[in-house]
Design an enzyme around this catalytic site. Structure first.
Site, PDB file in Angstrom:
ATOM      1  N   HIS A  50      -4.717  22.451 -24.460  1.00  0.00           N
ATOM      2  CA  HIS A  50      -4.760  21.079 -23.965  1.00  0.00           C
ATOM      3  C   HIS A  50      -5.452  20.904 -22.633  1.00  0.00           C
ATOM      4  O   HIS A  50      -5.709  19.787 -22.218  1.00  0.00           O
ATOM      5  CB  HIS A  50      -3.340  20.507 -23.867  1.00  0.00           C
ATOM      6  CG  HIS A  50      -2.625  20.991 -22.640  1.00  0.00           C
ATOM      7  ND1 HIS A  50      -1.968  22.184 -22.600  1.00  0.00           N
ATOM      8  CD2 HIS A  50      -2.504  20.452 -21.404  1.00  0.00           C
ATOM      9  CE1 HIS A  50      -1.452  22.368 -21.390  1.00  0.00           C
ATOM     10  NE2 HIS A  50      -1.774  21.330 -20.638  1.00  0.00           N
TER      11      HIS A  50
HETATM   12  C1  UD1 Z   1      -1.272  16.723 -17.840  1.00  0.00           C
HETATM   13  C2  UD1 Z   1      -1.491  17.549 -16.573  1.00  0.00           C
HETATM   14  C3  UD1 Z   1      -1.540  19.037 -16.943  1.00  0.00           C
HETATM   15  C4  UD1 Z   1      -0.303  19.437 -17.736  1.00  0.00           C
HETATM   16  C5  UD1 Z   1      -0.174  18.527 -18.958  1.00  0.00           C
HETATM   17  C6  UD1 Z   1       1.030  18.854 -19.798  1.00  0.00           C
HETATM   18  C7  UD1 Z   1      -2.835  16.344 -14.884  1.00  0.00           C
HETATM   19  C8  UD1 Z   1      -4.138  16.290 -14.212  1.00  0.00           C
HETATM   20  N1  UD1 Z   1      -2.746  17.214 -15.925  1.00  0.00           N
HETATM   21  O1  UD1 Z   1      -2.415  16.902 -18.669  1.00  0.00           O
HETATM   22  O2  UD1 Z   1      -1.583  19.801 -15.758  1.00  0.00           O
HETATM   23  O3  UD1 Z   1      -0.442  20.783 -18.161  1.00  0.00           O
HETATM   24  O4  UD1 Z   1      -0.096  17.165 -18.513  1.00  0.00           O
HETATM   25  O5  UD1 Z   1       0.991  18.191 -21.029  1.00  0.00           O
HETATM   26  O6  UD1 Z   1      -1.920  15.653 -14.509  1.00  0.00           O
HETATM   27  N2  UD1 Z   1      -2.192  11.232 -24.009  1.00  0.00           N
HETATM   28  C9  UD1 Z   1      -1.599  10.565 -25.053  1.00  0.00           C
HETATM   29  N3  UD1 Z   1      -0.252  10.375 -25.035  1.00  0.00           N
HETATM   30  C10 UD1 Z   1       0.527  10.815 -24.013  1.00  0.00           C
HETATM   31  C11 UD1 Z   1      -0.076  11.491 -22.944  1.00  0.00           C
HETATM   32  C12 UD1 Z   1      -1.431  11.707 -22.962  1.00  0.00           C
HETATM   33  O7  UD1 Z   1      -2.244  10.158 -26.008  1.00  0.00           O
HETATM   34  O8  UD1 Z   1       1.762  10.622 -24.066  1.00  0.00           O
HETATM   35  C13 UD1 Z   1      -3.647  11.479 -24.045  1.00  0.00           C
HETATM   36  C14 UD1 Z   1      -4.469  10.384 -23.434  1.00  0.00           C
HETATM   37  O9  UD1 Z   1      -5.592  10.221 -24.215  1.00  0.00           O
HETATM   38  C15 UD1 Z   1      -4.898  10.911 -22.098  1.00  0.00           C
HETATM   39  C16 UD1 Z   1      -4.950  12.399 -22.350  1.00  0.00           C
HETATM   40  O10 UD1 Z   1      -3.942  12.666 -23.321  1.00  0.00           O
HETATM   41  O11 UD1 Z   1      -6.116  10.391 -21.708  1.00  0.00           O
HETATM   42  C17 UD1 Z   1      -4.681  13.184 -21.124  1.00  0.00           C
HETATM   43  O12 UD1 Z   1      -3.443  12.840 -20.560  1.00  0.00           O
HETATM   44  P1  UD1 Z   1      -3.152  13.122 -18.993  1.00  0.00           P
HETATM   45  O13 UD1 Z   1      -1.740  12.812 -18.673  1.00  0.00           O
HETATM   46  O14 UD1 Z   1      -4.194  12.528 -18.156  1.00  0.00           O
HETATM   47  O15 UD1 Z   1      -3.316  14.682 -18.850  1.00  0.00           O
HETATM   48  P2  UD1 Z   1      -2.798  15.847 -19.785  1.00  0.00           P
HETATM   49  O16 UD1 Z   1      -3.946  16.377 -20.519  1.00  0.00           O
HETATM   50  O17 UD1 Z   1      -1.598  15.516 -20.576  1.00  0.00           O
END
Ligand code: UD1
Length: 367
Positions: free
Chosen positions: A214
């Site tokens: 991820h």
């Molecule tokens: C975040 C953390 C990462 C951690 C991870 C655990 C940052 C920069 N990164 O990454 O260090 O290891 O969480 O999971 O904070 N999305 C969904 N549903 C959700 C959450 C996310 O669809 O409930 C999708 C969205 O498209 C979003 C993408 O995942 O744009 C990324 O989500 P984001 O929270 O920005 O970062 P993570 O990749 O989850």
């Protein structure tokens, strides 16, 4: 004495697991009838919002429900962090807690620490001092800034404390152990009772590999993601791949073209994930938490990154860094397989403390 007021800021999946351990220790502290009870207020930024990335963790881990959900959702880093910052600032202005408690290295960590420090609310950072020394990772920037702002730096390992010392940070630094270890010790039996794990997928223990992907460095780089999937398709055992929504979105229709032995499932709830890890033959991951959970279950881990913050696992022969190159991934798997897919028997047992990190954290917060 008036209660000690702590505001905890969480937002992403791994933070729910860590915060649950500390909330449990806070409840134990209060149950003991102390001079100064603790009043914890949980603020959920809403960074993770899908039920299987958030609600299920609060339910399973029995975390007190958040007092507030800021519902910031997804977005570019600047916009996401700014939305959190603005909302946390206004909460702290009216609330003025004794401590602001943050976990790990996500955008929620950064926003919480920055908002509090500007308002002179002391910051306690759980998982302080970890470094990948790769400033291209958003997580590295978040953790370096959070450590600069924190008054209490709660390190999971002695390596983390030494990293801070090298940066000239010594005051307020405590190596308390890893709250994720507390969590595994507490929840492994519950996970077993809950069933789930590989049986639900028709897989026998130690017959499959468990994989997670991820990190932005992998999902946002098509060549790296292709390399990892290529390696998966060439491995000759079933691979269970609980897929983070970020990776699912990036892959889109390509998911249908994955080799048949790669079983894509929804993000696993915590207890289910523990069972999938415990019974795996080997783990392949770019997650930080999963690398350690593999070690606690004595399962070899191939890390799909070029570096790791958990260097002690590599030094102990429990973890091999393979990056995203298919040949390197296959050879790391082959090396573990040739040792019977088991960890070195002489590995150290206590790399992450004694399972009482959360208790120590509560003592430091109240001390
Ligand atoms: C975040 C953390 C990462 C951690 C991870 C655990 C940052 C920069 N990164 O990454 O260090 O290891 O969480 O999971 O904070 N999305 C969904 N549903 C959700 C959450 C996310 O669809 O409930 C999708 C969205 O498209 C979003 C993408 O995942 O744009 C990324 O989500 P984001 O929270 O920005 O970062 P993570 O990749 O989850």
């Amino acid at each position: 004495m008036p209660p000690l007021r702590i505001t905890t800021v969480v937002g992403a999946r791994p933070q729910f697991v860590k915060a649950a351990a500390v909330s449990r220790a806070i409840a134990a502290h209060n149950a003991a009838g102390p001079d100064r009870p603790i009043e914890e207020r949980i603020v959920h930024t809403g960074q993770h919002y899908d039920d299987n990335m958030s609600r299920v963790f609060f339910d399973e881990l029995r975390i007190p429900p958040p007092a507030v959900n800021l519902q910031v959702g997804s977005g570019p880093h600047g916009a996401q962090t700014a939305a959190m910052l603005e909302r946390i600032e206004s909460l702290l202005e009216s609330d003025r807690p004794d401590w602001l408690l943050v976990y790990g290295d996500t955008n929620s960590t950064l926003a919480g620490a920055l908002a509090a420090a500007k308002l002179h609310v002391p910051v306690a950072h759980v998982e302080a001092g970890l470094r990948s020394f790769n400033r291209r990772m958003p997580e590295e920037i978040n953790r370096v800034v959070a450590d600069c702002l924190a008054a209490l730096l709660l390190c999971p390992t002695s390596v983390a404390a030494a990293n801070l010392a090298r940066e000239g940070v010594r005051r307020g630094v405590h190596a308390v152990g890893d709250v994720m270890y507390d969590s595994v010790l507490f929840n492994a039996k519950l996970a077993q009772q809950a069933g789930g794990g590989p049986a639900r997928l028709g897989l026998a223990p130690r017959s499959y590999y468990l994989a997670t992907v991820h990190r932005a460095e992998n999902t946002d780089d098509p060549a790296r993601l292709a390399g990892i999937l290529d390696a998966f398709s060439r491995l000759d055992r079933p691979i269970v791949l609980p897929l983070h929504p970020r990776t699912r979105k990036t892959l889109g229709a390509e998911l249908d073209r994955l080799a048949g032995h790669v079983r894509v499932i929804d993000p696993a709830p915590y207890l289910d994930m523990l069972m999938l890890e415990r019974d795996a033959r080997l783990v392949l991951t770019d997650s930080g938490g999963v690398q350690k959970e593999a070690y606690w279950f004595a399962v070899p881990c191939v890390t799909l990154r070029d570096e790791t913050e958990w260097v002690e696992l590599v030094e102990a022969g429990c973890n091999r860094l393979a990056g995203a190159d298919p040949a390197a991934i296959l050879s790391a798997v082959a090396a573990f397989e040739s040792a019977g897919a088991s960890l070195p028997p002489d590995r150290p047992a206590d790399l992450y403390g004694d399972g009482r990190a959360a208790e120590k954290i509560v003592r430091l917060l109240t001390g």
